[in-house]
Design a protein around this motif. Structure first.
Motif, PDB file in Angstrom:
ATOM      1  N   GLY A  52       7.169   9.610   4.793  1.00 45.97           N
ATOM      2  CA  GLY A  52       6.614  10.128   3.560  1.00 45.97           C
ATOM      3  C   GLY A  52       7.487   9.927   2.345  1.00 45.97           C
ATOM      4  N   ASP A 109       0.856  -1.177   0.000  1.00 43.77           N
ATOM      5  CA  ASP A 109       0.000   0.000   0.000  1.00 43.77           C
ATOM      6  C   ASP A 109       0.898   1.235   0.000  1.00 43.77           C
ATOM      7  N   ALA A 143       4.716   5.160   2.534  1.00 43.69           N
ATOM      8  CA  ALA A 143       5.106   6.540   2.790  1.00 43.69           C
ATOM      9  C   ALA A 143       5.120   6.836   4.285  1.00 43.69           C
ATOM     10  N   ALA A 144       4.104   6.365   4.990  1.00 47.46           N
ATOM     11  CA  ALA A 144       4.019   6.617   6.427  1.00 47.46           C
ATOM     12  C   ALA A 144       5.150   5.921   7.184  1.00 47.46           C
ATOM     13  N   ASP A 190       0.388   4.314   0.645  1.00 47.84           N
ATOM     14  CA  ASP A 190       0.203   5.192   1.805  1.00 47.84           C
ATOM     15  C   ASP A 190       0.938   4.637   3.027  1.00 47.84           C
ATOM     16  N   GLN A 191       0.897   3.313   3.182  1.00 47.14           N
ATOM     17  CA  GLN A 191       1.601   2.702   4.309  1.00 47.14           C
ATOM     18  C   GLN A 191       3.105   2.803   4.128  1.00 47.14           C
TER      19      GLN A 191
END
Length: 357
Positions: free
Chosen positions: A163, A153, A158-159, A155-156
């Motif tokens: 980022g 994922d 990046a987190a 978003d995961q």
């Protein structure tokens, strides 16, 4: 329309069509599964074209034509609004996934029954288990690759790294299933760019990925599934070797255990504890102590063997272990994920001592 369908069935019953031009792993495997594993297609011809008239005349069309209709043997996924996934899985299907979804259970069933003896009963639950396992472990990667879906994922990712995403530590050599097929396409400067040469390349690519599919199917039917009952028996007997059930012992021989162990632990619930080490005899009748990975494909162990033992062998290792393990130690891997002893008693003592440290 009815006359056209009747003509197709009458004149081209054994014809499969897919697109010409640059080919991918999904249609290469879809064609292989049909011709190699579905009896009705055993002698099917193959046409590679984008000509709508030729596609209309073909009995079965995969990865081209802009239509998904299993009743009409149309298995394309490129059309706007297509969102079909395999039951219970999130990944949008490619032509490989579509063909597998409709024909895969029969493929698995025939493979299981071919292996079974006349006196054995083939359980429907086993067929369903393998049908889903083969999709999740093999086909889904092709569906994701062809549809441009990342394994992680974004978003995961990046987190997890402020980022910036997560970079690989090394290249994987491009030996994904998709890349293996991609190598069969012509290079930009190859001289033989004609249709006949391209078709030969596709046939070779289909056979190559088909070989991998066949090997995976054979492994699941002949190796993975029979191991399930062996792992279950060892799992149920854990208390014989450790009160907390942290040791899994195969007294006679090892077998593929990771998938089955994780499943059994999940079914048992958190209260049953986790297995840390697996003990089994090797081909030389010595014993191995292997750490259970934190996750199926991880190189991180739940509890590595002690750092002070790692990288030592034979007499040197015996000296380190002399107060807690009988002589006969063979080695401890430098990373601590596996070790060996000449006797079961010694391997068991190594595992128990490691649990204490």
């Amino acid at each position: 329309m009815a006359d056209q369908a009747a003509k197709r069935l009458k004149t081209d019953t054994l014809s499969i069509a897919t697109h010409n031009g640059h080919f991918h792993a999904d249609e290469a495997l879809a064609v292989h599964m049909l011709r190699r594993h579905v009896p009705e297609y055993a002698t099917a011809s193959l046409t590679r074209t984008r000509d709508p008239a030729k596609l209309a005349e073909s009995h079965t069309v995969v990865d081209v034509g802009g239509e998904y209709d299993a009743a009409k043997n149309r298995y394309d996924h490129h059309q706007r609004g297509f969102t079909t996934t395999f039951p219970g899985r999130p990944t949008k299907l490619s032509s490989a996934g579509l063909v597998y979804m409709h024909f895969g259970r029969g493929i698995v069933e025939r493979a299981v029954k071919e292996k079974a003896t006349a006196s054995e009963t083939v359980a429907e639950s086993d067929i369903d288990l393998l049908y889903n396992k083969l999709y999740a472990g093999f086909i889904e990667a092709l569906d994701a690759h062809d549809n441009g879906i990342d394994a992680y994922d974004p978003d995961q990712l990046a987190a997890a790294n402020g980022g910036a995403g997560i970079e690989k530590r090394f290249a994987d050599g491009s030996f994904t299933l998709g890349a293996v097929v991609g190598r069969y396409n012509a290079q930009w400067n190859d001289a033989d760019q004609d249709q006949a040469s391209e078709d030969i390349r596709f046939e070779n690519a289909s056979a190559r990925i088909g070989e991998e599919f066949d090997r995976e199917l054979h492994y699941l039917v002949s190796g993975w599934l029979p191991a399930r009952s062996i792992v279950k028996a060892a799992f149920d007997a854990r208390a014989e070797y450790d009160d907390e059930g942290r040791l899994l012992v195969f007294r006679d021989q090892s077998c593929p255990w990771k998938d089955h162990l994780y499943t059994l632990e999940g079914e048992a619930g958190e209260g049953s504890g986790k297995v840390m080490y697996v003990l089994y005899p090797d081909k030389e009748e010595r014993w191995r102590v292997q750490c259970v990975p934190a996750a199926k494909d991880s190189f991180v162990s739940r509890k590595p063997l002690p750092e002070a033992w790692r990288g030592h062998r034979d007499d040197a290792l015996d000296k380190i272990l002399e107060d807690s393990v009988v002589p006969g130690a063979v080695f401890i891997h430098a990373s601590g994920f596996i070790g060996g002893h000449r006797t079961f008693e010694g391997a068991l003592q190594m595992a128990k001592k490691s649990l204490e440290l």
